[in-house]
Design an enzyme around this catalytic site. Structure first.
Site, short mmCIF file in Angstrom:
data_model
loop_
_atom_site.label_atom_id
_atom_site.label_comp_id
_atom_site.label_asym_id
_atom_site.label_seq_id
_atom_site.Cartn_x
_atom_site.Cartn_y
_atom_site.Cartn_z
N ASN A 82 0.84 -1.20 0.00
CA ASN A 82 0.00 0.00 0.00
C ASN A 82 0.87 1.25 0.00
OD1 ASN A 82 -2.48 1.37 0.14
ND2 ASN A 82 -2.43 1.47 2.36
N ASP A 135 5.97 -4.70 2.04
CA ASP A 135 4.79 -4.17 2.71
C ASP A 135 3.72 -5.26 2.77
OD1 ASP A 135 3.60 -1.37 3.63
OD2 ASP A 135 2.08 -2.24 2.33
N TRP A 136 2.47 -4.95 2.33
CA TRP A 136 1.42 -5.96 2.37
C TRP A 136 1.68 -7.11 1.41
CZ3 TRP A 136 -1.77 -7.51 5.78
CH2 TRP A 136 -2.27 -6.63 6.74
N GLU A 161 10.76 -4.67 4.35
CA GLU A 161 9.76 -3.80 4.95
C GLU A 161 8.37 -4.41 4.81
OE1 GLU A 161 9.68 -0.52 6.58
OE2 GLU A 161 11.59 -1.43 7.10
N HIS A 213 10.78 3.27 4.52
CA HIS A 213 9.87 2.16 4.21
C HIS A 213 9.94 1.75 2.75
CE1 HIS A 213 6.56 -0.60 4.56
NE2 HIS A 213 5.83 0.08 3.69
#
Length: 334
Positions: free
Chosen positions: A75, A140-141, A164, A306
């Protein structure tokens, strides 16, 4: 009079919180020693396949008959995030960067965009594309979804590379103060949707803040493009509510927690690519993962927050290339 005072206080508090959100990107630290001359170009053509009645987008490079290397974003990004990583991997096989349902060039069906729904579309994409013996590269996701798939289809995953990434249930107490404040606001039942769907804060403010450097107008345009309207930003606004934080939401805490327990007992080759100070992969978390996953290799790529692909793409690409090359040369490690 009492109601008026309470209303005024609430209004003042909301204004104060909004001001804090607007100020954070201005005062946020930048990454140090950022790679020079990071390319903004995206020389890839999006392709589409139908999954569960909706189109999912992806880009592809390398050998179309080679071993699949699947790059999975989070995201609020899309395949553009991988633009400077893909060239490092093209000699290793069939490189595919998928765009999650509701994101990038993929359709935005009328679903709730819960984690479980994303997982269904992600699995469907792999099945429609007939991907076998996959190396998953996850951010991330993408980490949560890739690990979820691997836990359910371990025989179809050759290796997992995380950066991350959402890998396990987390707590806000492990985040820095700015992240604690931001994500507590994002998860507020009343304010969260407005902040990210109506005001587009995640894309316009948080993404460049967590990139660790000033993004160019061309780069911002590529990240803005999939989300021109409030309705189109529903997936962006929902993702923060899906994070398994401090016991909620309970279904994701259990599912993602179970996936991590599977990972601890599995023998799937692992690579953690990390930067400092990081946002999810802060030093304490990296040390914990080393203890929990002793077979895991690590690659430190320098300074980053990130979206480390936007500060250290060459080092990331080289680390992945080296790991995948050794993985392919030593099939007994699978």
């Amino acid at each position: 009079m009492k109601k008026f005072i309470l209303l005024a206080a609430a209004t003042a508090l909301a204004a104060s919180l909004s001001a804090c959100l607007q100020a954070l990107p201005v005062i946020a630290p930048k990454a140090k020693n950022v790679e020079a001359n990071i390319s903004t170009a995206f020389p890839f053509e999006r392709r589409f396949v139908e999954v569960n009645g909706a189109r999912m987008a992806y880009v592809e490079a390398g050998d179309p008959n080679g071993a699949p290397i699947l790059l999975v974003h989070g995201n609020p990004t899309n395949a553009y995030l991988w633009r400077n990583i893909i060239p490092h991997l093209e000699d290793r096989g069939r490189v595919i960067a998928v765009e999650l349902i509701g994101m990038g060039g993929s359709d935005k069906p009328d679903i709730a965009y819960r984690f479980a729904e994303h997982a269904e579309y992600f699995q469907g994409f792999i099945e429609v594309m007939n991907l076998k013996d996959i190396v998953l590269v996850l951010h991330d996701w993408g980490g949560g979804l890739g690990l979820d798939y691997a836990a359910r289809h371990p025989d179809n995953v050759r290796g997992l590379a995380f950066m991350e990434a959402v890998m396990m249930p987390m707590s806000l107490k492990d985040a820095d103060p700015a992240a604690r404040f931001i994500f507590s606001r994002f998860r507020d039942p009343d304010a969260g949707y407005k902040i990210n769907a109506e005001d587009n804060y995640f894309v316009e403010k948080l993404l460049p803040m967590m990139a660790g450097r000033d993004l160019s107008e061309a780069e911002m345009a590529a990240y803005r493009a999939p989300f021109p309207t409030e309705r189109s930003r529903r997936p962006v606004a929902q993702w923060p509510f899906e994070i398994p934080l401090d016991g909620a939401p309970a279904d994701n805490v259990k599912r993602i927690g179970d996936n991590f327990e599977w990972l601890r007992g599995a023998d799937t080759p692992l690579l953690l690519v990390y930067a400092e100070p990081g946002m999810i992969m802060r030093p304490k978390i990296v040390d914990g993962l080393r203890r929990d996953l002793p077979r895991m290799e690590t690659a430190f790529v320098g300074s980053g927050l990130h979206y480390i692909q936007e500060t250290q793409p060459t080092k990331i690409g080289e680390a992945l290339d080296d790991w995948i090359n050794r993985l392919q040369a030593n099939p007994e490690t699978d």
